[in-house]
Design a protein around this motif. Structure first.
Motif, PDB file in Angstrom:
ATOM      1  N   VAL A 206      28.014  37.035  62.979  1.00 54.17           N
ATOM      2  CA  VAL A 206      27.375  36.113  62.053  1.00 54.17           C
ATOM      3  C   VAL A 206      26.940  34.858  62.794  1.00 54.17           C
ATOM      4  O   VAL A 206      27.503  34.491  63.819  1.00 54.17           O
ATOM      5  N   ASP A 207      25.931  34.212  62.251  1.00 54.03           N
ATOM      6  CA  ASP A 207      25.439  32.961  62.803  1.00 54.03           C
ATOM      7  C   ASP A 207      26.119  31.795  62.121  1.00 54.03           C
ATOM      8  O   ASP A 207      26.646  31.927  61.017  1.00 54.03           O
ATOM      9  N   SER A 208      26.101  30.616  62.743  1.00 55.29           N
ATOM     10  CA  SER A 208      26.760  29.446  62.172  1.00 55.29           C
ATOM     11  C   SER A 208      26.152  29.015  60.853  1.00 55.29           C
ATOM     12  O   SER A 208      26.765  28.277  60.102  1.00 55.29           O
ATOM     13  N   SER A 209      24.945  29.486  60.553  1.00 60.21           N
ATOM     14  CA  SER A 209      24.318  29.114  59.283  1.00 60.21           C
ATOM     15  C   SER A 209      24.584  30.125  58.175  1.00 60.21           C
ATOM     16  O   SER A 209      24.136  29.957  57.054  1.00 60.21           O
ATOM     17  N   ASP A 210      25.299  31.192  58.504  1.00 54.68           N
ATOM     18  CA  ASP A 210      25.587  32.221  57.505  1.00 54.68           C
ATOM     19  C   ASP A 210      26.537  31.692  56.436  1.00 54.68           C
ATOM     20  O   ASP A 210      27.366  30.813  56.686  1.00 54.68           O
ATOM     21  N   LEU A 211      26.423  32.267  55.233  1.00 59.10           N
ATOM     22  CA  LEU A 211      27.268  31.879  54.108  1.00 59.10           C
ATOM     23  C   LEU A 211      28.025  33.086  53.578  1.00 59.10           C
ATOM     24  O   LEU A 211      27.448  34.174  53.423  1.00 59.10           O
ATOM     25  N   LEU A 212      29.311  32.902  53.299  1.00 55.07           N
ATOM     26  CA  LEU A 212      30.080  33.926  52.604  1.00 55.07           C
ATOM     27  C   LEU A 212      29.965  33.670  51.109  1.00 55.07           C
ATOM     28  O   LEU A 212      30.145  32.539  50.640  1.00 55.07           O
ATOM     29  N   LEU A 213      29.684  34.712  50.353  1.00 52.67           N
ATOM     30  CA  LEU A 213      29.503  34.607  48.901  1.00 52.67           C
ATOM     31  C   LEU A 213      30.560  35.446  48.198  1.00 52.67           C
ATOM     32  O   LEU A 213      30.763  36.616  48.534  1.00 52.67           O
ATOM     33  N   LEU A 214      31.221  34.851  47.210  1.00 45.44           N
ATOM     34  CA  LEU A 214      32.209  35.565  46.397  1.00 45.44           C
ATOM     35  C   LEU A 214      31.877  35.380  44.923  1.00 45.44           C
ATOM     36  O   LEU A 214      31.615  34.268  44.463  1.00 45.44           O
ATOM     37  N   LEU A 215      31.889  36.478  44.218  1.00 46.60           N
ATOM     38  CA  LEU A 215      31.779  36.432  42.757  1.00 46.60           C
ATOM     39  C   LEU A 215      32.756  37.462  42.213  1.00 46.60           C
ATOM     40  O   LEU A 215      32.631  38.652  42.516  1.00 46.60           O
ATOM     41  N   ALA A 216      33.761  37.023  41.453  1.00 50.73           N
ATOM     42  CA  ALA A 216      34.834  37.923  41.010  1.00 50.73           C
ATOM     43  C   ALA A 216      35.105  37.769  39.522  1.00 50.73           C
ATOM     44  O   ALA A 216      34.956  36.684  38.958  1.00 50.73           O
ATOM     45  N   ASP A 217      35.502  38.878  38.902  1.00 51.13           N
ATOM     46  CA  ASP A 217      35.790  38.899  37.468  1.00 51.13           C
ATOM     47  C   ASP A 217      37.014  39.779  37.238  1.00 51.13           C
ATOM     48  O   ASP A 217      37.025  40.951  37.633  1.00 51.13           O
ATOM     49  N   ALA A 218      38.054  39.214  36.614  1.00 54.26           N
ATOM     50  CA  ALA A 218      39.276  39.971  36.322  1.00 54.26           C
ATOM     51  C   ALA A 218      39.225  40.512  34.903  1.00 54.26           C
ATOM     52  O   ALA A 218      38.583  39.936  34.020  1.00 54.26           O
ATOM     53  N   THR A 219      39.910  41.609  34.673  1.00 52.19           N
ATOM     54  CA  THR A 219      39.989  42.176  33.333  1.00 52.19           C
ATOM     55  C   THR A 219      40.718  41.221  32.401  1.00 52.19           C
ATOM     56  O   THR A 219      41.682  40.566  32.785  1.00 52.19           O
ATOM     57  N   GLY A 220      40.269  41.149  31.151  1.00 53.67           N
ATOM     58  CA  GLY A 220      40.949  40.348  30.137  1.00 53.67           C
ATOM     59  C   GLY A 220      40.475  38.912  30.103  1.00 53.67           C
ATOM     60  O   GLY A 220      39.531  38.516  30.787  1.00 53.67           O
ATOM     61  N   HIS A 221      41.156  38.135  29.269  1.00 55.94           N
ATOM     62  CA  HIS A 221      40.838  36.723  29.089  1.00 55.94           C
ATOM     63  C   HIS A 221      42.128  35.909  29.140  1.00 55.94           C
ATOM     64  O   HIS A 221      43.206  36.421  28.902  1.00 55.94           O
ATOM     65  N   GLY A 222      41.989  34.634  29.433  1.00 53.30           N
ATOM     66  CA  GLY A 222      43.138  33.742  29.373  1.00 53.30           C
ATOM     67  C   GLY A 222      43.740  33.464  30.724  1.00 53.30           C
ATOM     68  O   GLY A 222      43.138  33.671  31.782  1.00 53.30           O
ATOM     69  N   ILE A 223      44.999  33.021  30.699  1.00 55.49           N
ATOM     70  CA  ILE A 223      45.625  32.480  31.906  1.00 55.49           C
ATOM     71  C   ILE A 223      45.962  33.567  32.927  1.00 55.49           C
ATOM     72  O   ILE A 223      45.892  33.329  34.130  1.00 55.49           O
ATOM     73  N   GLY A 224      46.310  34.774  32.483  1.00 60.27           N
ATOM     74  CA  GLY A 224      46.637  35.849  33.423  1.00 60.27           C
ATOM     75  C   GLY A 224      45.477  36.198  34.337  1.00 60.27           C
ATOM     76  O   GLY A 224      45.607  36.163  35.566  1.00 60.27           O
ATOM     77  N   PRO A 225      44.309  36.550  33.780  1.00 61.28           N
ATOM     78  CA  PRO A 225      43.145  36.822  34.622  1.00 61.28           C
ATOM     79  C   PRO A 225      42.733  35.618  35.462  1.00 61.28           C
ATOM     80  O   PRO A 225      42.287  35.774  36.602  1.00 61.28           O
ATOM     81  N   ALA A 226      42.894  34.404  34.921  1.00 60.00           N
ATOM     82  CA  ALA A 226      42.561  33.196  35.688  1.00 60.00           C
ATOM     83  C   ALA A 226      43.421  33.107  36.941  1.00 60.00           C
ATOM     84  O   ALA A 226      42.938  32.756  38.027  1.00 60.00           O
ATOM     85  N   LEU A 227      44.715  33.412  36.808  1.00 63.36           N
ATOM     86  CA  LEU A 227      45.600  33.406  37.975  1.00 63.36           C
ATOM     87  C   LEU A 227      45.192  34.474  38.981  1.00 63.36           C
ATOM     88  O   LEU A 227      45.238  34.258  40.193  1.00 63.36           O
ATOM     89  N   SER A 228      44.772  35.640  38.476  1.00 67.15           N
ATOM     90  CA  SER A 228      44.421  36.745  39.359  1.00 67.15           C
ATOM     91  C   SER A 228      43.203  36.410  40.216  1.00 67.15           C
ATOM     92  O   SER A 228      43.205  36.630  41.431  1.00 67.15           O
ATOM     93  N   VAL A 229      42.141  35.899  39.583  1.00 67.95           N
ATOM     94  CA  VAL A 229      40.929  35.607  40.367  1.00 67.95           C
ATOM     95  C   VAL A 229      41.139  34.399  41.284  1.00 67.95           C
ATOM     96  O   VAL A 229      40.557  34.323  42.367  1.00 67.95           O
ATOM     97  N   THR A 230      41.991  33.455  40.858  1.00 68.91           N
ATOM     98  CA  THR A 230      42.315  32.332  41.742  1.00 68.91           C
ATOM     99  C   THR A 230      43.068  32.830  42.965  1.00 68.91           C
ATOM    100  O   THR A 230      42.879  32.331  44.088  1.00 68.91           O
TER     101      THR A 230
END
Length: 311
Positions: free
Chosen positions: A234-258
């Motif tokens: 990779v070059d110094s100008s490259d960017l790492l991209l993350l987009l993640a979605d956990a199953t469910g709603h609320g604090i449990g999935p929030a902890l998982s994706v964090t």
């Protein structure tokens, strides 16, 4: 209170009942209140022991939270037990000889070494005819509970039921407020791990926005300027991209994706290539998450010089 009952009340009992009214009306937690109900019931009726059973409408069971000399018990609302019958019929059950009554559960006596000779079970019925529970008192000093004791117990129970209703509402409200406060902390923590400022990427305009449907959400993203962290590929100008979605709603999935975002950031410090990085994160999530939980994620590297994304 009937005239006949009033005639039999001595001054000490009258004072006790008035004191009961005052104490039950005062501020207290549910646990404190239940202990008070037991203590007052034993005192007014000169009983040796007592138990308060609260009613759980979800399971249609009575359960103990405060008792003298016994462990926690759960009992169904049916005619198979004395307190179950009391709750089912919503009437006082006065048992002068417990061991002669087939509904009496001798197992508690066997476990504790205590002998229950007689008992009285009184339904706790609150406002709007709501069943709150049952109070049970054992072994009065005079030998058996009589009709006068039943009237005293009924008076105590009517006051206690309303007080317990109020205490449960207050406890539920306090629990809700605590949950809301905890969720707000979780929301702030989740917001803190989102990028504060996106990297500058020549030839690209970058913008981000996130609004959870609830206080916390199961989505997360990240944009990281690699600066050669992933090796010569990779070059110094490259960017790492993350987009993640956990199953469910609320604090449990929030902890998982964090957790996913944190693992990604830590892995980058060890200069793992993209394939190795994702494989290690996936392996760890397989260990950490329950079998009915998963996270869908996109992990890619943007090469802005050649306008390519490797993912």
């Amino acid at each position: 209170m009937s005239t006949a009952m009033a005639d039999r009340l001595d001054s000490n009992t009258v004072i006790q009942l008035l004191e009961v009214s005052r104490k039950l009306a005062g501020p207290s937690t549910l646990k404190e209140l239940l202990g008070l109900v037991i203590d007052v019931g034993r005192s007014v009726l000169n009983a040796d022991r007592g138990t308060v059973f609260l009613y759980d409408p979800g399971t249609q069971e009575l359960f103990t939270t405060v008792a003298t000399g016994v462990k926690a018990i759960r009992i169904g609302i049916n005619i198979d037990s004395i307190v179950g019958t009391c709750a089912l019929d919503r009437r006082i059950v006065n048992v002068p000889e417990c061991y002669a009554d087939p509904r009496f559960n001798r197992e508690v006596d066997r476990e504790t070494g205590y002998r229950t000779d007689c008992l009285i079970a009184v339904p706790l019925v609150g406002l709007d005819d709501e069943l709150v529970g049952v109070i049970q008192l054992l072994n009065p000093k005079k030998g058996c509970f009589d009709a006068f004791d039943e009237q005293i117990a009924e008076t105590l129970a009517s006051q206690a039921a309303v007080a317990i209703q109020r205490a449960r509402l207050i406890d539920d409200r306090m629990a809700k407020l605590k949950l809301e406060a905890d969720l707000e902390i979780a929301r702030q923590i989740q917001l803190e791990v989102l990028p504060k400022q996106l990297p500058v990427c020549p030839g690209y305009d970058l913008a981000d926005y996130s609004k959870p449907a609830e206080q916390t959400g199961g989505d997360i993203y990240d944009v990281v300027a690699l600066d050669g962290e992933m090796g010569a590929s990779v070059d110094s100008s490259d960017l790492l991209l993350l987009l993640a979605d956990a199953t469910g709603h609320g604090i449990g999935p929030a902890l998982s994706v964090t957790q996913v975002r944190a693992m990604l950031r830590i892995a980058l410090r060890y200069s793992k290539d993209l394939e190795t990085l994702v494989r290690h994160i996936n392996s760890q999530l397989t260990v950490d998450l329950a079998s009915d939980r998963f996270i869908t994620a996109f992990v890619g590297v943007l090469d802005p010089r050649h306008h390519r994304v490797r993912y």
